[in-house]
Scaffold this active site. Structure first.
Site, PDB file in Angstrom:
ATOM      1  N   TYR A   1    -107.856 -14.078 -44.523  1.00  0.00           N
ATOM      2  CA  TYR A   1    -108.782 -13.943 -43.392  1.00  0.00           C
ATOM      3  C   TYR A   1    -110.159 -13.462 -43.832  1.00  0.00           C
ATOM      4  O   TYR A   1    -111.172 -13.957 -43.374  1.00  0.00           O
ATOM      5  CB  TYR A   1    -108.218 -12.961 -42.352  1.00  0.00           C
ATOM      6  CG  TYR A   1    -107.001 -13.499 -41.639  1.00  0.00           C
ATOM      7  CD1 TYR A   1    -107.135 -14.259 -40.485  1.00  0.00           C
ATOM      8  CD2 TYR A   1    -105.721 -13.261 -42.125  1.00  0.00           C
ATOM      9  CE1 TYR A   1    -106.023 -14.770 -39.829  1.00  0.00           C
ATOM     10  CE2 TYR A   1    -104.601 -13.778 -41.476  1.00  0.00           C
ATOM     11  CZ  TYR A   1    -104.762 -14.532 -40.329  1.00  0.00           C
ATOM     12  OH  TYR A   1    -103.673 -15.038 -39.695  1.00  0.00           O
TER      13      TYR A   1
ATOM     14  N   GLN B   1     -94.768 -11.897 -31.591  1.00  0.00           N
ATOM     15  CA  GLN B   1     -96.093 -12.114 -31.027  1.00  0.00           C
ATOM     16  C   GLN B   1     -96.100 -13.115 -29.878  1.00  0.00           C
ATOM     17  O   GLN B   1     -97.052 -13.138 -29.093  1.00  0.00           O
ATOM     18  CB  GLN B   1     -97.055 -12.565 -32.131  1.00  0.00           C
ATOM     19  CG  GLN B   1     -97.270 -11.482 -33.177  1.00  0.00           C
ATOM     20  CD  GLN B   1     -98.257 -11.898 -34.249  1.00  0.00           C
ATOM     21  OE1 GLN B   1     -97.869 -12.485 -35.253  1.00  0.00           O
ATOM     22  NE2 GLN B   1     -99.530 -11.611 -34.058  1.00  0.00           N
TER      23      GLN B   1
ATOM     24  N   GLU C   1    -101.424  -9.404 -30.629  1.00  0.00           N
ATOM     25  CA  GLU C   1    -102.029  -9.144 -31.935  1.00  0.00           C
ATOM     26  C   GLU C   1    -101.716  -7.704 -32.383  1.00  0.00           C
ATOM     27  O   GLU C   1    -102.595  -6.876 -32.559  1.00  0.00           O
ATOM     28  CB  GLU C   1    -103.531  -9.448 -31.883  1.00  0.00           C
ATOM     29  CG  GLU C   1    -104.324  -9.165 -33.148  1.00  0.00           C
ATOM     30  CD  GLU C   1    -103.774  -9.775 -34.441  1.00  0.00           C
ATOM     31  OE1 GLU C   1    -103.126 -10.838 -34.399  1.00  0.00           O
ATOM     32  OE2 GLU C   1    -103.988  -9.157 -35.497  1.00  0.00           O
ATOM     33  N   TRP C   2    -100.424  -7.425 -32.502  1.00  0.00           N
ATOM     34  CA  TRP C   2     -99.936  -6.165 -33.068  1.00  0.00           C
ATOM     35  C   TRP C   2    -100.633  -4.957 -32.447  1.00  0.00           C
ATOM     36  O   TRP C   2    -100.655  -4.860 -31.227  1.00  0.00           O
ATOM     37  CB  TRP C   2    -100.051  -6.206 -34.601  1.00  0.00           C
ATOM     38  CG  TRP C   2     -99.354  -7.422 -35.169  1.00  0.00           C
ATOM     39  CD1 TRP C   2     -99.935  -8.492 -35.809  1.00  0.00           C
ATOM     40  CD2 TRP C   2     -97.934  -7.736 -35.113  1.00  0.00           C
ATOM     41  NE1 TRP C   2     -98.975  -9.424 -36.148  1.00  0.00           N
ATOM     42  CE2 TRP C   2     -97.751  -8.993 -35.751  1.00  0.00           C
ATOM     43  CE3 TRP C   2     -96.799  -7.081 -34.598  1.00  0.00           C
ATOM     44  CZ2 TRP C   2     -96.487  -9.597 -35.880  1.00  0.00           C
ATOM     45  CZ3 TRP C   2     -95.553  -7.677 -34.737  1.00  0.00           C
ATOM     46  CH2 TRP C   2     -95.412  -8.912 -35.366  1.00  0.00           C
TER      47      TRP C   2
ATOM     48  N   TRP D   1    -103.645 -20.156 -38.095  1.00  0.00           N
ATOM     49  CA  TRP D   1    -103.197 -19.033 -37.276  1.00  0.00           C
ATOM     50  C   TRP D   1    -104.158 -18.909 -36.124  1.00  0.00           C
ATOM     51  O   TRP D   1    -105.301 -18.574 -36.358  1.00  0.00           O
ATOM     52  CB  TRP D   1    -103.163 -17.715 -38.059  1.00  0.00           C
ATOM     53  CG  TRP D   1    -102.599 -16.632 -37.190  1.00  0.00           C
ATOM     54  CD1 TRP D   1    -103.299 -15.812 -36.341  1.00  0.00           C
ATOM     55  CD2 TRP D   1    -101.208 -16.310 -37.034  1.00  0.00           C
ATOM     56  NE1 TRP D   1    -102.425 -15.003 -35.659  1.00  0.00           N
ATOM     57  CE2 TRP D   1    -101.143 -15.286 -36.063  1.00  0.00           C
ATOM     58  CE3 TRP D   1    -100.019 -16.798 -37.592  1.00  0.00           C
ATOM     59  CZ2 TRP D   1     -99.923 -14.732 -35.658  1.00  0.00           C
ATOM     60  CZ3 TRP D   1     -98.834 -16.231 -37.186  1.00  0.00           C
ATOM     61  CH2 TRP D   1     -98.790 -15.212 -36.231  1.00  0.00           C
TER      62      TRP D   1
ATOM     63  N   ASN E   1     -93.013 -12.276 -44.540  1.00  0.00           N
ATOM     64  CA  ASN E   1     -94.427 -12.459 -44.268  1.00  0.00           C
ATOM     65  C   ASN E   1     -95.174 -11.161 -44.570  1.00  0.00           C
ATOM     66  O   ASN E   1     -94.874 -10.120 -43.983  1.00  0.00           O
ATOM     67  CB  ASN E   1     -94.672 -12.812 -42.793  1.00  0.00           C
ATOM     68  CG  ASN E   1     -96.159 -12.858 -42.477  1.00  0.00           C
ATOM     69  OD1 ASN E   1     -96.849 -13.784 -42.892  1.00  0.00           O
ATOM     70  ND2 ASN E   1     -96.675 -11.841 -41.782  1.00  0.00           N
ATOM     71  N   GLU E   2     -96.133 -11.230 -45.485  1.00  0.00           N
ATOM     72  CA  GLU E   2     -97.024 -10.100 -45.743  1.00  0.00           C
ATOM     73  C   GLU E   2     -96.284  -8.777 -45.902  1.00  0.00           C
ATOM     74  O   GLU E   2     -96.465  -7.859 -45.087  1.00  0.00           O
ATOM     75  CB  GLU E   2     -98.083  -9.971 -44.639  1.00  0.00           C
ATOM     76  CG  GLU E   2     -98.971 -11.191 -44.505  1.00  0.00           C
ATOM     77  CD  GLU E   2    -100.212 -10.940 -43.643  1.00  0.00           C
ATOM     78  OE1 GLU E   2    -100.366  -9.826 -43.113  1.00  0.00           O
ATOM     79  OE2 GLU E   2    -101.028 -11.858 -43.521  1.00  0.00           O
TER      80      GLU E   2
ATOM     81  N   GLU F   1    -101.505 -18.867 -43.468  1.00  0.00           N
ATOM     82  CA  GLU F   1    -102.300 -18.409 -42.319  1.00  0.00           C
ATOM     83  C   GLU F   1    -103.773 -18.387 -42.691  1.00  0.00           C
ATOM     84  O   GLU F   1    -104.139 -17.929 -43.782  1.00  0.00           O
ATOM     85  CB  GLU F   1    -101.936 -16.970 -41.885  1.00  0.00           C
ATOM     86  CG  GLU F   1    -100.620 -16.830 -41.192  1.00  0.00           C
ATOM     87  CD  GLU F   1    -100.329 -15.387 -40.776  1.00  0.00           C
ATOM     88  OE1 GLU F   1    -101.285 -14.615 -40.542  1.00  0.00           O
ATOM     89  OE2 GLU F   1     -99.141 -15.045 -40.705  1.00  0.00           O
TER      90      GLU F   1
ATOM     91  N   HIS G   1     -90.972 -11.422 -40.092  1.00  0.00           N
ATOM     92  CA  HIS G   1     -92.379 -11.184 -39.784  1.00  0.00           C
ATOM     93  C   HIS G   1     -92.464  -9.834 -39.049  1.00  0.00           C
ATOM     94  O   HIS G   1     -92.798  -9.776 -37.879  1.00  0.00           O
ATOM     95  CB  HIS G   1     -92.943 -12.348 -38.962  1.00  0.00           C
ATOM     96  CG  HIS G   1     -94.437 -12.474 -38.981  1.00  0.00           C
ATOM     97  ND1 HIS G   1     -95.095 -13.618 -39.371  1.00  0.00           N
ATOM     98  CD2 HIS G   1     -95.410 -11.595 -38.639  1.00  0.00           C
ATOM     99  CE1 HIS G   1     -96.404 -13.443 -39.278  1.00  0.00           C
ATOM    100  NE2 HIS G   1     -96.628 -12.220 -38.821  1.00  0.00           N
TER     101      HIS G   1
ATOM    102  N   ASN H   1    -101.882 -15.890 -47.106  1.00  0.00           N
ATOM    103  CA  ASN H   1    -102.617 -15.707 -45.858  1.00  0.00           C
ATOM    104  C   ASN H   1    -103.976 -15.134 -46.212  1.00  0.00           C
ATOM    105  O   ASN H   1    -104.059 -14.137 -46.933  1.00  0.00           O
ATOM    106  CB  ASN H   1    -101.895 -14.726 -44.927  1.00  0.00           C
ATOM    107  CG  ASN H   1    -100.565 -15.267 -44.422  1.00  0.00           C
ATOM    108  OD1 ASN H   1    -100.234 -16.424 -44.634  1.00  0.00           O
ATOM    109  ND2 ASN H   1     -99.817 -14.424 -43.735  1.00  0.00           N
TER     110      ASN H   1
ATOM    111  N   ARG I   1     -94.943 -23.377 -38.475  1.00  0.00           N
ATOM    112  CA  ARG I   1     -94.427 -22.163 -39.112  1.00  0.00           C
ATOM    113  C   ARG I   1     -94.142 -21.119 -38.040  1.00  0.00           C
ATOM    114  O   ARG I   1     -95.049 -20.703 -37.317  1.00  0.00           O
ATOM    115  CB  ARG I   1     -95.459 -21.634 -40.122  1.00  0.00           C
ATOM    116  CG  ARG I   1     -95.114 -20.303 -40.748  1.00  0.00           C
ATOM    117  CD  ARG I   1     -96.189 -19.895 -41.768  1.00  0.00           C
ATOM    118  NE  ARG I   1     -95.854 -18.635 -42.402  1.00  0.00           N
ATOM    119  CZ  ARG I   1     -96.400 -17.464 -42.094  1.00  0.00           C
ATOM    120  NH1 ARG I   1     -97.328 -17.369 -41.158  1.00  0.00           N
ATOM    121  NH2 ARG I   1     -96.034 -16.370 -42.734  1.00  0.00           N
TER     122      ARG I   1
END
Ligand code: GBH
Length: 469
Positions: free
Chosen positions: A297, A20, A426-427, A419, A165-166, A372, A121, A295, A77
């Protein structure tokens, strides 16, 4: 702990991920990952954006570490690009790639910032995907070898290690809905991927423990869903149970409890008998950890399919025609009423509180880190060049207040990572969404602290949440 005061020693940090921010996609021997391939495939990323340059962090590393000192954070991180340090995903290290991370870690340590390293990630070396990717068992073994390689190179100076990660995103967005790399749309492959991520995690923890000094800490970061049923009708409650199994317990089961949940196996029996799980695998996944990273959101609101509700994803976008939820086509995803961020994600700090309390009750001996939390907003510099983002400050404030309440109620939360440090790739949304505390003008790569960065710096300095405005 007084009302708004966080305890001394609470780790305040900020987070990023390699693909990213780094750019330098072909520099110093790096080879393509699945995200290079995916972002260069027309139609996959908004605006055709790629991570070729991103925030140019590979070249601007010293400047970006300086930004962190302005935030005053005690921890950073970041993730390692696998194909930068082991270009084909196997075999010897690419020392030039490792040198970048050695320099980064040295920069951080010299400024008193604790490096927190994530091994994976989402950026699998393309060669490993060509050999079958995460649906294949071999990838788990390759991941453990890579963990050992990075552990040996940086173990003397990095204290906090995170395997994945995730993994939910890697498995189900990567192999079922296909909205993330590698963009495959095969629900059975996504369940196989989930299992091999669980196995790879366990093997990597063992590999790290073998090469790291005893004081090193090993963790994993999950994005457990806070799933709410649309109503208390039994069918809606059952839909929430099923989504919770596919989102969260598919990972916490093996990793933290040593077994897949029976209801998950039953729910997915129409697709697979899970015969790819071998004896001993879930015991391997279930390695002792020093903490777990969460994480958070936004919550997930679900009901049983009614037939007349239009299907929308939690982020408000039309779902991919392929679902991220194997064997759950009869579940509808809803938008909660109320404010949303620029991602279309509803703002619900109670979800943060509930998630922390759930993990705290289920795993009382396991310290928690929020690895995050943050929000995208449509930030633009004003006429004087400054960037004001009061919505982000309000978002962070309300979520940190939820963290503090969970801690007051007994959750053992050791740290919080905002984050993100910088606006970044952003992907699937490319550069159209900005999560940074620091604004990046991609044309010039100029960095500007947003007002949220100054707000966060005050919080880090005092350890105390101000009165809400
Ligand atoms: C994190 O992903 C990533 O670790 C980070 O790299 C990323 O930049 C950041 O968050 C912001 O997106 O209910 O089907 O609509 C978060 C990914 C986003 C995955 C919300 C689940 C809801 C899926 N999550 N998403 S759905």
């Amino acid at each position: 702990m007084t009302d708004r005061q966080f305890p001394p020693g609470f780790l305040w940090g900020t987070a990023t991920a390699a693909y990213q921010i780094e750019g330098a996609a072909a520099e110093d021997g790096r080879s393509p990952s699945i995200w290079d391939t995916f972002s260069h495939t027309p139609g996959k990323v908004v605006g055709g954006d790629t991570g070729d340059v991103a925030a140019d962090h590979y070249r601007r590393r010293p400047e970006d570490v300086e930004l962190m000192t302005r935030l005053g954070v005690g921890a950073y991180r970041f993730s390692v690009s696998w194909s930068r340090v082991q270009p084909t995903g196997t075999g010897p290290a690419n020392e030039r790639g490792l040198d970048f991370y050695r320099a980064l870690v040295d920069d951080l340590l010299s400024r008193g910032i604790q490096p927190c390293l994530t091994l994976y990630h989402w950026d699998l070396p393309q060669e490993l995907e060509d050999a079958g990717g995460w649906p294949e068992r071999e990838t788990a073994y390759r991941f453990a070898e890579y963990a050992e390689l990075v552990g040996s190179a940086l173990g003397d100076r990095v204290r906090l290690w995170t395997t994945l990660n995730e993994p939910w995103c890697s498995a189900f967005l990567g192999y079922s809905s296909g909205v993330h790399a590698p963009g495959r749309t095969d629900p059975v492959a996504s369940l196989r991927a989930a299992h091999h991520l669980n196995l790879g995690h366990g093997l990597a923890v063992k590999a790290l423990r073998a090469v790291l000094p005893t004081e090193a800490q090993v963790s994993v970061t999950l994005n457990p869903a806070y799933v709410r049923p649309f109503s208390d009708a039994p069918a809606d409650v059952d839909a929430a149970r099923r989504i919770d199994a596919l989102a969260t317990r598919v990972f916490t089961g093996p990793m933290l409890e040593g077994a897949y949940p029976a209801d998950l196996l039953a729910d997915t029996a129409s697709l697979t008998d899970w015969s790819f799980v071998r004896d001993g695998d879930t015991a391997t996944s279930n390695q002792p950890l020093d903490s777990v990273g969460l994480n958070y959101y936004s919550p997930t609101l679900v009901s049983a399919a009614s037939g007349d509700t239009p299907r929308v994803m939690a982020d408000g976008h039309k779902p991919s025609e392929f679902s991220a939820w194997p064997a759950a086509d009869d579940v509808d995803f809803h938008q909660a009423p109320g404010d949303r961020t620029a991602m279309g994600w509803s703002i619900d700090p109670a979800g943060m509180y509930e998630l922390l309390m759930r993990f705290s009750r289920a795993y009382p001996a396991l310290p928690l880190l929020i690895t995050e939390n943050g929000a995208a907003y449509d930030d633009k510099p004003g006429p004087d060049g400054s960037v004001h983002d009061p919505e982000r400050i309000a978002y962070l404030h309300s979520h940190l207040d939820a963290v503090r309440r969970a801690m007051a109620d007994g959750a053992d939360v050791r740290g919080y990572f905002l984050w993100s440090l910088l606006d970044n790739f952003e992907w699937a949304y490319g550069y159209s969404k900005r999560f940074g505390a620091v604004h990046v003008d991609y044309a010039t790569q100029q960095r500007t602290l947003k007002s949220s960065a100054r707000w966060y710096a005050d919080l880090v300095r005092t350890g105390r949440l101000p009165q809400p405005e």
